[in-house]
Scaffold this motif. Sequence first.
Motif, short mmCIF file in Angstrom:
data_model
loop_
_atom_site.label_atom_id
_atom_site.label_comp_id
_atom_site.label_asym_id
_atom_site.label_seq_id
_atom_site.Cartn_x
_atom_site.Cartn_y
_atom_site.Cartn_z
N ARG A 89 41.07 -43.61 -93.32
CA ARG A 89 42.10 -42.83 -94.01
C ARG A 89 42.75 -43.64 -95.13
O ARG A 89 43.04 -43.12 -96.21
CB ARG A 89 43.15 -42.34 -93.02
N ASP A 90 43.01 -44.91 -94.86
CA ASP A 90 43.59 -45.77 -95.89
C ASP A 90 42.65 -45.91 -97.08
O ASP A 90 43.08 -45.87 -98.24
CB ASP A 90 43.91 -47.15 -95.33
N ILE A 91 41.36 -46.05 -96.80
CA ILE A 91 40.37 -46.16 -97.88
C ILE A 91 40.33 -44.86 -98.68
O ILE A 91 40.30 -44.86 -99.91
CB ILE A 91 38.98 -46.51 -97.31
N ASP A 92 40.34 -43.71 -97.98
CA ASP A 92 40.32 -42.42 -98.67
C ASP A 92 41.57 -42.22 -99.53
O ASP A 92 41.48 -41.74 -100.66
CB ASP A 92 40.20 -41.28 -97.66
N ASP A 93 42.73 -42.61 -98.99
CA ASP A 93 43.97 -42.49 -99.77
C ASP A 93 43.90 -43.37 -101.02
O ASP A 93 44.34 -42.97 -102.09
CB ASP A 93 45.18 -42.89 -98.93
N TYR A 94 43.35 -44.54 -100.87
CA TYR A 94 43.24 -45.46 -102.01
C TYR A 94 42.31 -44.90 -103.08
O TYR A 94 42.62 -44.92 -104.26
CB TYR A 94 42.75 -46.83 -101.53
N SER B 251 50.16 -60.59 -96.62
CA SER B 251 48.87 -60.35 -97.25
C SER B 251 47.72 -60.50 -96.25
O SER B 251 46.71 -59.81 -96.36
CB SER B 251 48.66 -61.29 -98.43
N LYS B 252 47.87 -61.36 -95.27
CA LYS B 252 46.82 -61.54 -94.28
C LYS B 252 46.81 -60.44 -93.23
O LYS B 252 45.82 -60.23 -92.54
CB LYS B 252 46.98 -62.90 -93.58
N GLU B 253 47.91 -59.73 -93.10
CA GLU B 253 48.04 -58.72 -92.07
C GLU B 253 47.02 -57.59 -92.25
O GLU B 253 46.52 -57.03 -91.29
CB GLU B 253 49.46 -58.16 -92.10
N TYR B 254 46.70 -57.25 -93.48
CA TYR B 254 45.80 -56.13 -93.74
C TYR B 254 44.38 -56.58 -94.09
O TYR B 254 43.57 -55.77 -94.47
CB TYR B 254 46.35 -55.28 -94.88
N TYR B 255 44.11 -57.85 -93.96
CA TYR B 255 42.79 -58.36 -94.28
C TYR B 255 41.83 -58.02 -93.16
O TYR B 255 42.13 -58.16 -91.99
CB TYR B 255 42.84 -59.87 -94.49
N ARG B 256 40.65 -57.55 -93.55
CA ARG B 256 39.63 -57.20 -92.58
C ARG B 256 38.44 -58.13 -92.80
O ARG B 256 37.79 -58.09 -93.83
CB ARG B 256 39.22 -55.76 -92.79
N ALA B 257 38.16 -58.97 -91.83
CA ALA B 257 37.09 -59.95 -91.96
C ALA B 257 35.73 -59.27 -91.93
O ALA B 257 35.54 -58.24 -91.29
CB ALA B 257 37.18 -60.98 -90.84
N LYS B 258 34.77 -59.87 -92.63
CA LYS B 258 33.43 -59.34 -92.67
C LYS B 258 32.81 -59.44 -91.28
O LYS B 258 32.95 -60.45 -90.60
CB LYS B 258 32.59 -60.13 -93.67
N GLY B 259 32.13 -58.37 -90.86
CA GLY B 259 31.47 -58.39 -89.57
C GLY B 259 32.32 -57.89 -88.43
O GLY B 259 31.96 -58.05 -87.27
N GLY C 53 32.78 -54.89 -87.75
CA GLY C 53 32.29 -53.59 -87.33
C GLY C 53 32.73 -52.47 -88.25
O GLY C 53 33.23 -52.70 -89.34
N ARG C 54 32.54 -51.26 -87.77
CA ARG C 54 32.87 -50.09 -88.57
C ARG C 54 34.38 -49.95 -88.71
O ARG C 54 35.13 -50.36 -87.84
CB ARG C 54 32.30 -48.84 -87.90
N PRO C 55 34.80 -49.33 -89.82
CA PRO C 55 36.25 -49.08 -89.98
C PRO C 55 36.76 -48.10 -88.93
O PRO C 55 36.05 -47.18 -88.53
CB PRO C 55 36.36 -48.46 -91.37
#
Length: 129
Positions: free
Chosen positions: A113-118, A95-103, A105-107
């Motif tokens: 692509r992952d966000i668009d697929d979701y 679960s921590k592997e895909y976590y993106r911390a705030k700050g 930077g840009r995706p």
Amino acid sequence: MRVDKFLWCTRYFKTRNMAAEAIKKGHVSVNGQLAKASREVYATDKIVLRKDQINYQFTILDIPQSRVGAKLVDVYRKDTTPDEAFAHLEMLKLSKEYYRAKGEGRPTKKDRRDIDDYTNDIDFDDDFE
């Protein structure tokens, strides 16, 4: 033997001071009671140790004279930690592997692509009819 020294001798902690700190924080119990660093442990005592989000449970079989090698640890204790505890740790790692911390930077392109697929998988039109 003192419980902090036993945990150090059986390689649960890298230093004896780290073992004493964990005991002071209440992460170690002997026979169901919270232990102090100076508590004497004997064969057949049951120890529960909370380390790295796992409750290790083991029974003391024998007391070592000094710090033992990693291959000899099983001579001095019998590990009774349930397998579910280790499975839970694996799930936490995944679960921590895909976590993106705030700050951060840009995706990246892959993140985008992952966000668009979701968002494409979710049908927003059904909610507003």
